[in-house]
Write a protein that holds these residues in place. Structure first.
Motif, short mmCIF file in Angstrom:
data_model
loop_
_atom_site.label_atom_id
_atom_site.label_comp_id
_atom_site.label_asym_id
_atom_site.label_seq_id
_atom_site.Cartn_x
_atom_site.Cartn_y
_atom_site.Cartn_z
N PHE A 279 0.16 7.10 -4.32
CA PHE A 279 -0.84 7.54 -5.29
C PHE A 279 -0.59 6.89 -6.65
O PHE A 279 0.55 6.71 -7.07
N ASN A 280 -1.70 6.60 -7.32
CA ASN A 280 -1.65 6.06 -8.68
C ASN A 280 -2.94 6.44 -9.39
O ASN A 280 -4.03 6.15 -8.89
N ASP A 281 -2.83 7.12 -10.51
CA ASP A 281 -4.00 7.51 -11.31
C ASP A 281 -5.04 8.26 -10.49
O ASP A 281 -6.24 8.01 -10.62
N GLY A 282 -4.59 9.18 -9.64
CA GLY A 282 -5.50 10.05 -8.92
C GLY A 282 -6.12 9.45 -7.67
O GLY A 282 -6.93 10.10 -6.99
N ARG A 283 -5.73 8.23 -7.34
CA ARG A 283 -6.28 7.57 -6.15
C ARG A 283 -5.15 7.09 -5.24
O ARG A 283 -4.01 6.96 -5.67
N ILE A 284 -5.51 6.82 -3.99
CA ILE A 284 -4.55 6.25 -3.06
C ILE A 284 -4.55 4.74 -3.25
O ILE A 284 -5.55 4.06 -2.99
N GLU A 285 -3.43 4.21 -3.73
CA GLU A 285 -3.30 2.77 -3.97
C GLU A 285 -3.14 2.02 -2.66
O GLU A 285 -3.67 0.92 -2.49
N GLN A 286 -2.35 2.61 -1.72
CA GLN A 286 -2.18 1.99 -0.41
C GLN A 286 -1.73 3.06 0.59
O GLN A 286 -0.98 3.97 0.24
N LEU A 287 -2.18 2.92 1.82
CA LEU A 287 -1.86 3.85 2.90
C LEU A 287 -1.32 3.05 4.07
O LEU A 287 -1.94 2.06 4.49
N GLY A 288 -0.17 3.46 4.61
CA GLY A 288 0.37 2.72 5.74
C GLY A 288 1.71 3.27 6.19
O GLY A 288 2.21 4.27 5.66
N THR A 289 2.30 2.62 7.18
CA THR A 289 3.63 2.98 7.63
C THR A 289 4.65 2.54 6.59
O THR A 289 4.35 1.69 5.74
N PRO A 290 5.87 3.07 6.64
CA PRO A 290 6.89 2.62 5.70
C PRO A 290 7.09 1.11 5.73
O PRO A 290 7.20 0.47 4.68
N ALA A 291 7.11 0.53 6.93
CA ALA A 291 7.31 -0.92 7.04
C ALA A 291 6.15 -1.68 6.42
O ALA A 291 6.35 -2.70 5.74
N GLU A 292 4.92 -1.22 6.64
CA GLU A 292 3.75 -1.90 6.07
C GLU A 292 3.79 -1.88 4.55
O GLU A 292 3.51 -2.89 3.89
N LEU A 293 4.11 -0.72 3.98
CA LEU A 293 4.14 -0.60 2.53
C LEU A 293 5.24 -1.46 1.92
O LEU A 293 5.04 -2.08 0.87
N TYR A 294 6.38 -1.48 2.57
CA TYR A 294 7.52 -2.22 2.01
C TYR A 294 7.37 -3.73 2.20
O TYR A 294 7.60 -4.50 1.28
N GLU A 295 6.98 -4.13 3.41
CA GLU A 295 6.93 -5.55 3.72
C GLU A 295 5.66 -6.22 3.21
O GLU A 295 5.69 -7.40 2.85
N ARG A 296 4.54 -5.46 3.15
CA ARG A 296 3.28 -6.06 2.75
C ARG A 296 2.55 -5.19 1.72
O ARG A 296 1.44 -4.71 1.97
N PRO A 297 3.13 -4.98 0.56
CA PRO A 297 2.41 -4.23 -0.49
C PRO A 297 1.16 -5.00 -0.90
O PRO A 297 1.16 -6.22 -0.97
N ARG A 298 0.09 -4.24 -1.17
CA ARG A 298 -1.18 -4.90 -1.50
C ARG A 298 -1.38 -5.11 -2.99
O ARG A 298 -2.25 -5.88 -3.39
N SER A 299 -0.63 -4.39 -3.80
CA SER A 299 -0.83 -4.49 -5.24
C SER A 299 0.51 -4.58 -5.95
O SER A 299 1.57 -4.27 -5.39
N ARG A 300 0.44 -5.00 -7.20
CA ARG A 300 1.64 -5.06 -8.04
C ARG A 300 2.27 -3.69 -8.18
O ARG A 300 3.50 -3.55 -8.15
N PHE A 301 1.43 -2.65 -8.31
CA PHE A 301 1.96 -1.29 -8.46
C PHE A 301 2.79 -0.88 -7.25
O PHE A 301 3.91 -0.37 -7.39
N VAL A 302 2.27 -1.09 -6.04
CA VAL A 302 2.99 -0.69 -4.83
C VAL A 302 4.26 -1.52 -4.66
O VAL A 302 5.33 -0.99 -4.33
#
Length: 349
Positions: free
Chosen positions: A211-234
């Motif tokens: 979550f960031n500023d009231g919205r979901i910045e990215q949704l995924g498995t732990p490996a997806e979020l860590y290995e392939r973040p979609r934004s600078r924030f994530v």
């Protein structure tokens, strides 16, 4: 209810506090039996979403469904969910057994049945031998498990956990993370876990919503979020990343846009690797931090970009780096992750 029916469905969920939008049109489905975490910094909206699911807050807009039933307007006691808080909220004058059985007592169950069910719940968290003690006679980890037993004894369809490990010391917290995952797997109940600790979320979760500023910045498995973040924030919030803005991506990586490389994907050597697909960039060691299991090196590349390199403390590590040493930082091109155009302003290297 069907087997594919999600445990929780949020549709355009919105919560405003005056001029502040705490939750901004969140759409989310959480599967039955899933260990789901909501991760984000303070003020990101994750705790407000949990309170909206529990019924402690009413949304400004949108709906909350529990196994296909719209519960948006229902009171907290009329939803088949239960909540575990950080402060445990155990009754100090009651025994552990009576604390766990309290919810069953409120529901009108007889003493024999509620005590039997409370003992089974305590057994599920391996505390049945503590049934006769008072909360003050237990450790912090034991009190946390009593709170879990009390929350699960009424057999809710969904268990909500609001940073329940936040008050524990690091070693106990790590132990409880393992136990919490085991308990969830044994019970088969949907767990929705709120935390600001990214390592905790990665350890426990089947999926994570950042979550960031009231919205979901990215949704995924732990490996997806860590290995392939979609934004600078994530990339910056979930773990540690070396972030390259547009200019440095172009000059160092030969690519357009924002990119990141994880510290453990980088290596340091005296002469570089000189291999196909590997980037070698010279620099100077600014700091060498001994971590026990590894060594974190802070290196200023020759163009002024500062990067962090994490090396394992194993027998293959043939040299000790010190401040001022000239080194070559290397990483494989496949480990460079492009970040979306929604990257936050500011430059970090």
């Amino acid at each position: 209810m069907t087997e594919t029916q999600p445990a929780i469905r949020l549709t355009a969920l919105t919560k405003e506090f005056g001029a502040v939008t705490a939750v901004d049109h969140v759409d989310l489905e959480i599967a039955a039996g899933e260990f789901f975490s909501m991760l984000g910094p303070s003020g990101s909206g994750k705790t407000t979403v949990l309170r909206l699911i529990a019924g402690f807050e009413q949304p400004t807009g949108g709906t909350v469904e529990l196994f296909g039933q719209d519960v948006t307007k229902r009171a907290p006691f009329d939803r088949d969910v239960n909540t575990v808080f950080q402060d445990y909220a155990l009754f100090p004058h009651m025994s552990v057994l009576d604390n766990v059985a309290y919810g069953l007592r409120v529901r009108g169950l007889g003493r024999k049945e509620r005590n039997e069910r409370a003992l089974r719940a305590l057994a599920s968290v391996r505390l049945e031998q503590m049934a006769g003690r008072k909360p003050s006679q237990l450790s912090g980890g034991q009190r946390q498990r009593v709170a879990l037993a009390r929350a699960t004894v009424v057999q809710p369809k969904v268990l909500l956990l609001d940073e329940p490990l936040g008050a524990l010391d690091l070693k106990l917290r790590e132990q409880m993370q393992v136990e919490l995952k085991e308990i969830q797997r044994e019970l088969g109940i949907t767990f929705i876990f709120v935390t600001h600790d990214q390592e905790e979320a990665l350890t426990l979760s089947d999926r994570i919503a950042v979550f960031n500023d009231g919205r979901i910045e990215q949704l995924g498995t732990p490996a997806e979020l860590y290995e392939r973040p979609r934004s600078r924030f994530v990339a910056d919030f979930v773990g540690t990343s070396n972030l390259f803005d547009v200019e440095r991506s172009r000059t160092i990586l030969g690519r357009d846009g924002h990119h990141s490389v994880r510290p453990e994907k980088m290596t340091v050597s005296r002469g570089g690797l000189d291999q196909p697909g590997v980037v070698d960039v010279p620099g100077t060691v600014v700091e060498a931090i001994y971590l026990g299991s590894g060594v974190r090196l802070v290196v200023d590349l020759d163009d002024g970009t500062r990067v962090s390199v994490l090396e394992q403390n194993d027998r293959d590590r043939m040299h000790d780096d010190e401040r001022g040493d000239r080194v070559v930082v290397s990483w494989h091109e496949d480990d460079v992750v492009p970040l979306g155009i929604e990257a936050l302003p500011g430059i970090s290297g």
